[in-house]
Each structure stands twice: as structure tokens, then as C-alpha cells.
Design an enzyme around this catalytic site. Structure first.
Site, short mmCIF file in Angstrom:
data_model
loop_
_atom_site.label_atom_id
_atom_site.label_comp_id
_atom_site.label_asym_id
_atom_site.label_seq_id
_atom_site.Cartn_x
_atom_site.Cartn_y
_atom_site.Cartn_z
N LYS A 154 0.78 -1.18 0.13
CA LYS A 154 -0.02 0.02 0.01
C LYS A 154 0.96 1.30 -0.08
CE LYS A 154 -4.14 -2.04 1.44
NZ LYS A 154 -5.15 -2.40 2.70
N ARG B 240 -2.36 -9.95 5.50
CA ARG B 240 -3.06 -9.91 4.13
C ARG B 240 -1.68 -9.53 3.04
NH1 ARG B 240 -5.85 -7.08 0.52
NH2 ARG B 240 -7.27 -8.23 -0.70
N1 PMM Z 1 -7.25 -4.26 1.50
C1 PMM Z 1 -7.52 -4.41 0.15
C2 PMM Z 1 -8.67 -5.40 -0.10
N2 PMM Z 1 -9.22 -6.16 0.80
N3 PMM Z 1 -9.32 -6.82 2.75
C3 PMM Z 1 -8.87 -6.98 4.17
N4 PMM Z 1 -9.57 -7.69 5.23
N5 PMM Z 1 -8.02 -5.90 4.73
C4 PMM Z 1 -7.47 -5.03 3.76
O1 PMM Z 1 -6.50 -4.29 4.33
C5 PMM Z 1 -7.85 -5.24 2.17
C6 PMM Z 1 -8.93 -6.01 2.06
C7 PMM Z 1 -7.06 -3.50 -0.93
O2 PMM Z 1 -5.85 -3.95 -1.29
P1 PMM Z 1 -5.66 -4.92 -2.55
O3 PMM Z 1 -6.14 -4.17 -3.71
O4 PMM Z 1 -4.17 -5.13 -2.82
O5 PMM Z 1 -6.41 -6.25 -2.46
#
Ligand code: PMM
Length: 251
Positions: A207, A238
Site C-alpha cells: 500500500k 494479508r
Molecule cells: N485491502 C484491500 C482489499 N481487501 N481486505 C482486508 N480484510 N483488509 C485489507 O486491508 C484489504 C482487504 C485492498 O488491497 P488490494 O487491492 O491489494 O487487495
């Protein structure tokens, strides 16, 4: 501490958009993650990057359901990253065993009851509004206190809908209606979130607040963040790459 590997089957997610945007490339990436020792694969079909438009329910499900069905017999734990109750239901029928809702039940009024009825673990993330609006919602006097109190409201709502304590996981939602300073404040006070008594998931991988000029350029910082969090008592991270995070945790 668990490593949740991200599999975004989208053309436009901020870090890996377009990379796994076909059935074949998505399944191949999932098998790579399994080989690398992933604990949970988080499959999403709708981008939540700041400014993103929503996709239709049909489009979302046509991206994720075939991949979940294909992976169901591998034995890997699959979570469905969705804000929609209907997609959660279809994903669990196809073999997913966790629901990851970035809206913590706020986007779809049926989500919490659906999660309770499906009796699978439910991840409630801190969220203040859809991706289109979230940058303008990043206003806090005390971000840690406000995120905790807004998460406590989601915890109560989830329990009222019938989600059991054993099946509830929380996440402060780094980058969702939060600027870099807010994210670092949360990371500095992660113990306060752990103290709420629920398993805590943190998604910081690649991020923007980590610096660097591209998502891939934030890989080393992402691994450092996992190392920093490894002694904090959190439940999982994650992340986009699995092997370096597993190795960092082993060390
Ligand atoms: N961040 C993204 C998408 N889903 N779910 C959870 N639980 N926590 C997060 O921080 C989160 C998520 C966005 O990131 P991405 O686009 O790299 O998936």
C-alpha cells in the site's frame, strides 16, 4: 501468525490489477501460493482501490466462482473478499470457508445475517464508505480511538445478527479512508486493537503509505511490516507475495 495470500481477479486492483485476470492465470497463481505454504487464499473480484467504480454482482461472481470451485478440492482455505451477501453465499457454496468483507457489514444490509447463517468465519474491516468517496472520509481527531469505536459498533452489529465470537475476525482497514499518518498511528497502536479480544488481520502489503514509487517497489517495506507485526499478537497478515512473508515469520 497466518499468511493470507491475495488473489485479485480484477483488471484494476492497485497492486496486482490485471495480473491474474483470467481463470488460468488465477488458478496458476493459487497453486504457486499453495506451494509456498499459504494459510488462506483471499479471492476477490471487485477492486477496492481508492476511486474505483463498483462492478456488477454478475461480473464479480463470474470472476471468482469458477476459480473457487476449481481450488475447492485442493484443501487450501479460501476466503471470499466481497461486500455482497449474494457473492458470499455463492462463494461458500463453491468451497470458500471465510468471508472477508471490507465494509464490515455496512455495504450490504444482508451481509451479517448471511455470514451468521453460513456459520463461517467473518472478517469485519473498518470502512467508512465506497472507494469512490473514501479519501474524503479520512478525517479523524484520534484515529486509533475512532477506528476502535467504529469497529466495536461493527462487532456488536455482527453479534446481534448471530455471528458468534469464535467466527469473528477484525481488521483496521489500512488505507481505507485513512492517509499515511493514520495508517502509521494504527500500526504504532496495534496492541490496542489486539486488546479488543478478537483475532486481528492487517493488510498493509504494497500500500502507498509504505513509500516507494510503485506497488512492486514496496515489497521490501511490506516484508519489514510483517516482521514488525510478528510479535504484536495479531492473527494474520494479508499479503501479495507469500514465500518472503512465510520466511520472515519463520526467522
Ligand atoms: N485491502 C484491500 C482489499 N481487501 N481486505 C482486508 N480484510 N483488509 C485489507 O486491508 C484489504 C482487504 C485492498 O488491497 P488490494 O487491492 O491489494 O487487495
Amino acid at each position: 501468525m497466518l499468511v493470507m495470500g491475495i488473489l485479485n481477479i480484477t483488471p484494476d486492483s492497485f497492486a496486482d490489477g490485471g495480473r491474474y485476470n483470467s481463470f488460468e492465470t488465477a488458478v496458476q497463481r493459487a497453486h504457486e501460493m499453495i506451494t509456498e505454504g499459504v494459510d488462506i487464499i483471499d479471492i476477490g473480484g471487485e477492486s477496492t482501490r481508492p476511486g474505483a467504480d463498483r462492478v456488477s454482482e454478475e461480473e464479480e461472481q463470474s470472476r471468482v466462482i469458477p476459480v473457487i470451485s476449481e481450488l475447492a478440492n485442493t484443501g487450501v482455505r479460501i476466503s471470499i473478499d466481497t461486500m455482497r451477501a449474494s457473492t458470499a453465499r455463492a462463494a461458500v457454496a463453491a468451497g470458500a470457508t471465510l468471508i472477508n468483507d471490507v465494509s464490515g457489514g455496512l455495504a450490504d444490509p444482508e451481509m451479517l445475517q448471511t455470514a451468521a447463517a453460513l456459520k463461517v468465519p467473518y472478517i469485519a474491516m473498518h470502512w467508512r464508505g465506497q472507494s469512490k468517496d473514501m479519501n474524503s472520509l479520512a478525517n479523524y481527531e484520534n484515529v486509533v480511538r475512532e477506528v476502535i469505536s467504529e469497529l466495536q459498533e461493527r462487532i456488536s452489529a455482527a453479534h446481534d445478527a448471530g455471528v458468534t465470537k469464535e467466527n469473528l475476525i477484525i481488521d483496521p482497514g489500512l488505507g481505507f479512508a485513512k492517509d499515511a499518518h493514520h495508517n502509521w498511528e494504527i500500526i504504532d497502536h496495534v496492541g490496542d486493537l489486539v486488546s479488543l479480544g478478537y483475532p486481528l488481520l492487517i493488510g498493509g502489503s504494497r500500500k502507498r503509505f509504505l513509500g516507494g514509487d510503485s506497488p512492486d517497489g514496496r515489497e521490501a517495506a511490506s516484508i519489514e511490516l510483517t516482521k514488525r507485526l510478528s510479535t504484536s499478537g495479531i492473527w494474520g497478515v494479508r499479503v501479495h507475495s507469500v514465500k518472503p512473508h512465510k520466511e520472515a515469520l519463520m526467522v
